[in-house]
Design an enzyme around this catalytic site. Structure first.
Site: not given
Ligand code: HXC
Length: 514
Positions: A169-170, A404-405
């Protein structure tokens, strides 16, 4: 008093465990290090001073009120690497997936602010699931606060990112704004939108690795500069990279002691250019035979390999090297290599690192693919970068410098300070065959043997133009040098340019063709 001390120690132990032993074991089982282990391996022993170990999130929704973890998923502070100060942050994927909250961002911003104030590099270790979903806008604000600091720090202090795990993401934009990004093969990935969103929007089936793994970003997109074999390899690469960089844009970088004699002649270079000008050779050999101890740290090795960039030393001075690589696409300049070279030269210029350029380039790559993808504006980028750079610029033409290069590869006309050519140099407006086909189009049609006629004319053209003498007569080349003496001549040139002062007209900033 004793009780209070005990309490602090207890809190510290708790903070060090981050998301807990089970999650730490999971990381280890994957062959990865924890956020703290990475810092321990990176920083000099005992040098780490941690900030905000007791900071926790403020979010009070979606069950977050019951889940507070000391440190809130990022370890921040400063320490030294080979005795030089650096500021660091290391994201802890065991704490809410390393996701970024408002307080997490405040911790990162604190080290970034201190780094810019105190003129020391920032190294960020990324391993995060992106914005903390429970926090919403606060985490978006936090990211943007970091982006602003990345931009403000650009050209003031070196910024390096290492992606150890997820960077989605971001979250990708902070590394993208830094100077160098390192990834770990088969473990890290970077993408704006993950495979599921890709599938929903474009119906494309793609794995995380094929979407944003190290192999993609080091070779295809050019987003990352090095694909490390392991966490340890990534850390060692960054340490070596830092050794070539000053701490900030005002630091007069120390010339380190070198026992490799500056006058060391290397006869192998006298025979490195093949007899036929269409045969290839390895420009990395030329670099290795001339730099201190043959040590060259290549940057962006897998991306646009027709242009080599990296760091080395001459007589203990750190320099950036830009070189055409005849082994790939004959060393031609194309879209990717132009952008790669431009960004590298601009980095060196920001931090007053001299650039040594080795030229063997048949021209810009022709064709619709190149034109449609903007070779005009991309080629202009490398031209712009060399032209605006006020650092010492030393150029050595080993063989071809066509069209040019020739102009853009740190030529005299773009304020090259010392421009040398080997006796094997061919400096001309274009290659002989192409030139005579245009010049003698009518005559060759009428000739009895058009092919033989053109090849005779090409020979004449080569004899007349494919050499360094005309450029040397005009003063566009300062000297024609024996290849074996290249190291000595470069070391001398860099000594001469030690106190170089040059400037550009006063302006807010230029408008490089982006
Ligand atoms: C809150 C999160 C989280 C998140 C993971 N966790 N990502 N909590 N916010 N973004 C938490 C899970 O709920 C979980 O909690 C623990 O962290 C571990 O995650 P798992 O999924 O069990 O781990 P894993 O299987 O290793 O997978 C990791 C991962 C996956 C691939 C990163 O967690 C994932 O897909 N997360 C979301 C990724 C995503 O879409 N990010 C974009 C967010 S929007 P528990 O308590 O169950 O252990 C964004 C926009 C920003 O970033 C823009 C800025 C300009």
């Amino acid at each position: 008093m004793q009780d209070k001390l005990k309490q602090v120690k207890k809190f510290r132990r708790e903070a060090v465990l981050g998301g807990g032993q089970v999650r730490i074991d999971k990381l280890h089982a994957r062959g990865s290090l924890t956020a703290r282990e990475r810092l321990k391996m990176f920083l000099d022993k005992g040098s780490f001073e941690e900030f905000d170990m007791f900071k926790t999130h403020r979010c009070r929704q979606f069950g977050m009120e019951e889940k507070e973890i000391l440190g809130d998923g990022v370890v921040t502070g400063y320490g030294t690497v080979n005795g030089r100060f650096v500021y660091v942050f290391s994201q802890d994927s065991t704490v809410f997936g390393g996701s970024l909250s408002e307080t997490f961002a405040e911790k990162v911003c604190k080290v970034m602010d201190l780094a810019i104030k105190n003129g020391a590099p920032v190294i960020g270790f990324n391993d995060s699931g992106g914005a903390r979903i429970q926090e919403g806008i606060e985490s978006l604000a936090g990211y943007t606060d970091i982006f602003l600091r990345n931009v403000m720090s650009s050209g003031v202090i070196p910024q390096i990112s290492v992606i150890f795990g997820f960077c989605a993401g971001g979250a990708v934009y902070s590394p993208a704004l830094t100077d160098f990004t390192v990834m770990v093969k088969d473990k890290s990935c970077m993408f704006l939108t993950g495979p599921k969103v890709v599938k929903a929007v474009t119906h494309e089936d793609v794995t995380t690795e094929n979407l944003g793994g190290a192999s993609v970003h080091t070779a295809k997109s050019g987003v990352a500069h090095y694909g490390a074999e392991s966490d340890e390899d990534a850390i060692n690469y960054v340490k070596e990279l830092l050794s070539y960089l000053p701490s900030n844009n005002n630091e007069k970088f120390e010339i380190i002691k070198s026992d490799d004699p500056p006058e060391r002649a290397d006869n192998k270079l006298n025979s490195i250019i093949p007899e036929s000008s269409t045969r290839v050779y390895d420009m990395k050999e030329v670099i290795k035979h001339t730099v201190d101890y043959g040590r060259f740290l290549e940057i962006h090795e897998k991306f646009a390999p027709n242009l080599i960039v990296g760091f080395a030393r001459y007589g203990g001075r750190s320099v950036g090297i830009v070189a055409n690589q005849p082994r790939f696409l004959a060393g031609v300049l194309d879209n990717n290599s132009s952008v790669k070279g431009a960004r590298f030269v601009r980095f060196c210029d920001c931090f007053n690192i001299p650039v040594v350029t080795f030229v063997d380039v048949p021209g810009f790559l022709p064709g619709t693919v190149q034109e449609y993808n903007g070779i005009i504006k991309n080629g202009a980028k490398i031209l712009y970068a060399f032209a605006e750079a006020t650092i010492p610029k030393v150029t050595v033409i080993t063989r071809k410098a066509y069209g040019g290069a020739y102009c853009v590869m740190s030529s005299k006309h773009l304020r090259g300070d010392v421009n040398y050519a080997w006796n094997s140099a061919e400096i001309a407006v274009m290659g002989a065959q192409g030139a005579v086909e245009i010049l003698y189009a009518k005559e060759s049609k009428n000739a009895k043997d058009p092919k033989g006629f053109l090849s005779e004319k090409a020979k004449e053209y080569s004899e007349l133009f494919a050499n360094p003498y005309i450029a040397a007569k005009r003063g566009y080349i300062d000297d024609i040098i024996e290849p074996a003496m290249t190291r000595f001549r470069i070391v001398r040139a860099l000594q001469l340019l030690e106190n170089k002062q040059d400037s550009n007209p006063k302006k807010k900033h230029g408008n490089i063709p982006l």
